[in-house]
Design a protein around this motif. Structure first.
Motif, PDB file in Angstrom:
ATOM      1  N   THR A   9       0.847  -1.187   0.000  1.00  0.00           N
ATOM      2  CA  THR A   9       0.000   0.000   0.000  1.00  0.00           C
ATOM      3  C   THR A   9       0.887   1.243   0.000  1.00  0.00           C
ATOM      4  O   THR A   9       1.702   1.420   0.908  1.00  0.00           O
ATOM      5  N   ARG A  11       1.264   5.344   0.064  1.00  0.00           N
ATOM      6  CA  ARG A  11       0.606   6.593   0.450  1.00  0.00           C
ATOM      7  C   ARG A  11       1.533   7.771   0.186  1.00  0.00           C
ATOM      8  O   ARG A  11       2.758   7.653   0.289  1.00  0.00           O
ATOM      9  N   ASN A  21       6.566   9.435  -0.638  1.00  0.00           N
ATOM     10  CA  ASN A  21       5.734   8.248  -0.478  1.00  0.00           C
ATOM     11  C   ASN A  21       6.278   7.323   0.605  1.00  0.00           C
ATOM     12  O   ASN A  21       7.492   7.199   0.798  1.00  0.00           O
ATOM     13  N   GLU A  44      -0.421   6.790  -5.435  1.00  0.00           N
ATOM     14  CA  GLU A  44      -1.094   6.136  -4.325  1.00  0.00           C
ATOM     15  C   GLU A  44      -1.917   4.947  -4.839  1.00  0.00           C
ATOM     16  O   GLU A  44      -2.546   5.023  -5.901  1.00  0.00           O
ATOM     17  N   GLY A  45      -1.906   3.865  -4.098  1.00  0.00           N
ATOM     18  CA  GLY A  45      -2.685   2.704  -4.504  1.00  0.00           C
ATOM     19  C   GLY A  45      -2.219   1.452  -3.799  1.00  0.00           C
ATOM     20  O   GLY A  45      -1.326   1.468  -2.945  1.00  0.00           O
ATOM     21  N   ARG A  46      -2.824   0.333  -4.191  1.00  0.00           N
ATOM     22  CA  ARG A  46      -2.479  -0.992  -3.660  1.00  0.00           C
ATOM     23  C   ARG A  46      -1.866  -1.821  -4.792  1.00  0.00           C
ATOM     24  O   ARG A  46      -2.469  -1.981  -5.852  1.00  0.00           O
ATOM     25  N   ASP A  85      -7.078   0.731  -6.360  1.00  0.00           N
ATOM     26  CA  ASP A  85      -7.173   1.975  -5.596  1.00  0.00           C
ATOM     27  C   ASP A  85      -7.082   1.681  -4.100  1.00  0.00           C
ATOM     28  O   ASP A  85      -7.306   0.544  -3.650  1.00  0.00           O
ATOM     29  N   LEU A  86      -6.776   2.721  -3.352  1.00  0.00           N
ATOM     30  CA  LEU A  86      -6.752   2.580  -1.904  1.00  0.00           C
ATOM     31  C   LEU A  86      -8.149   2.280  -1.378  1.00  0.00           C
ATOM     32  O   LEU A  86      -9.146   2.788  -1.891  1.00  0.00           O
ATOM     33  N   LYS A  87      -8.208   1.454  -0.356  1.00  0.00           N
ATOM     34  CA  LYS A  87      -9.475   1.184   0.317  1.00  0.00           C
ATOM     35  C   LYS A  87      -9.702   2.236   1.394  1.00  0.00           C
ATOM     36  O   LYS A  87      -8.766   2.915   1.823  1.00  0.00           O
ATOM     37  N   ASP A  90      -7.397   2.455   4.237  1.00  0.00           N
ATOM     38  CA  ASP A  90      -6.012   2.858   3.938  1.00  0.00           C
ATOM     39  C   ASP A  90      -5.846   4.366   3.869  1.00  0.00           C
ATOM     40  O   ASP A  90      -4.716   4.841   3.701  1.00  0.00           O
ATOM     41  N   GLN A  91      -6.933   5.127   3.966  1.00  0.00           N
ATOM     42  CA  GLN A  91      -6.881   6.553   3.697  1.00  0.00           C
ATOM     43  C   GLN A  91      -6.881   7.418   4.950  1.00  0.00           C
ATOM     44  O   GLN A  91      -7.158   8.604   4.881  1.00  0.00           O
TER      45      GLN A  91
END
Length: 212
Positions: A9, A11, A21, A44-46, A85-87, A90-91
């Motif tokens: 993940t 960020r 990041n 940003e992402g998974r 995308d981030l869940k 995760d944000q």
């Protein structure tokens, strides 16, 4: 090196040196913090895939008036096979120091200066008729004129080193100084390159791709 299947993940945090990041790697043997320079290329992402972990070690940092202990993984091999995308979980807001501030910048070692060779004041020359002349100056071959590049070209050559001049595909070297790595990334973005995380290379966007 051990290879682990997992999800990374990524960020983005806005720090005083600009955005940077950080990552969290979730695997079957545990969850680890990732602060490798390569992360600064990613959005940003998974990211799912196989990760070759060179080292797992404990470390700590101070943020928001508290000391945080974490187990960090250093990734030497990235083999990604999926992006998402981030869940929502995760944000959550994050407060972490910039990894660039953890290690002092690497200072370049100056190259030794070679002492100029002494010039010969007088040499022996031979005239067209074959008569020897002493004390004359020997004619020197004229040097080929090298036209210098622009100041911007010189700066970019110093920034990218062996990667300059840039081709249609560019793979950055994450072992360079982290601040230099970010400057390279920023120039590629501004020059129309796009990062392909599955291939881990920067590719110049074609005009038809830009206009679509």
């Amino acid at each position: 090196m051990i290879t682990l299947q997992g999800t990374l993940t990524v960020r983005t945090i806005n720090g005083r040196n600009g955005p940077f990041n950080v990552g969290r790697l979730r695997t079957e043997i545990g969850e680890f913090s990732v602060k490798d320079p390569e992360l600064d290329q990613y959005e940003e992402g998974r990211y799912d895939g196989a990760f070759g972990v060179d080292q797992i070690y404990p470390t700590s940092y101070v943020a928001g008036g508290r000391m945080v202990m974490e187990v960090r993984a250093r990734i030497g091999l990235w083999a990604l096979d999926g992006i998402d995308d981030l869940k929502p979980e995760d944000q959550a807001p994050m407060t972490e120091p910039d990894p660039m501030e953890e290690t002092p910048p690497v200072e370049a070692t100056p190259s030794p200066t070679k002492a100029p060779e002494p010039e010969t004041e007088t040499e022996t020359d031979v005239t067209a008729a074959g008569d020897e002349v002493t004390g004359g100056s020997k004619a020197k071959p004229q040097a080929i004129e090298n036209k210098p590049g622009t100041a911007e070209d010189d700066q970019l050559a110093a920034l990218f080193g062996e990667l300059w001049p840039l081709g249609n595909e560019v793979k950055l070297d994450p072992t360079v100084d982290r601040s230099r790595f970010r400057e390279q990334r920023d120039h590629l973005k501004a020059s129309g390159y796009q990062f392909r995380p599955l291939d881990q290379i920067w590719v110049i966007q074609q005009q038809d791709e830009v206009t679509e």
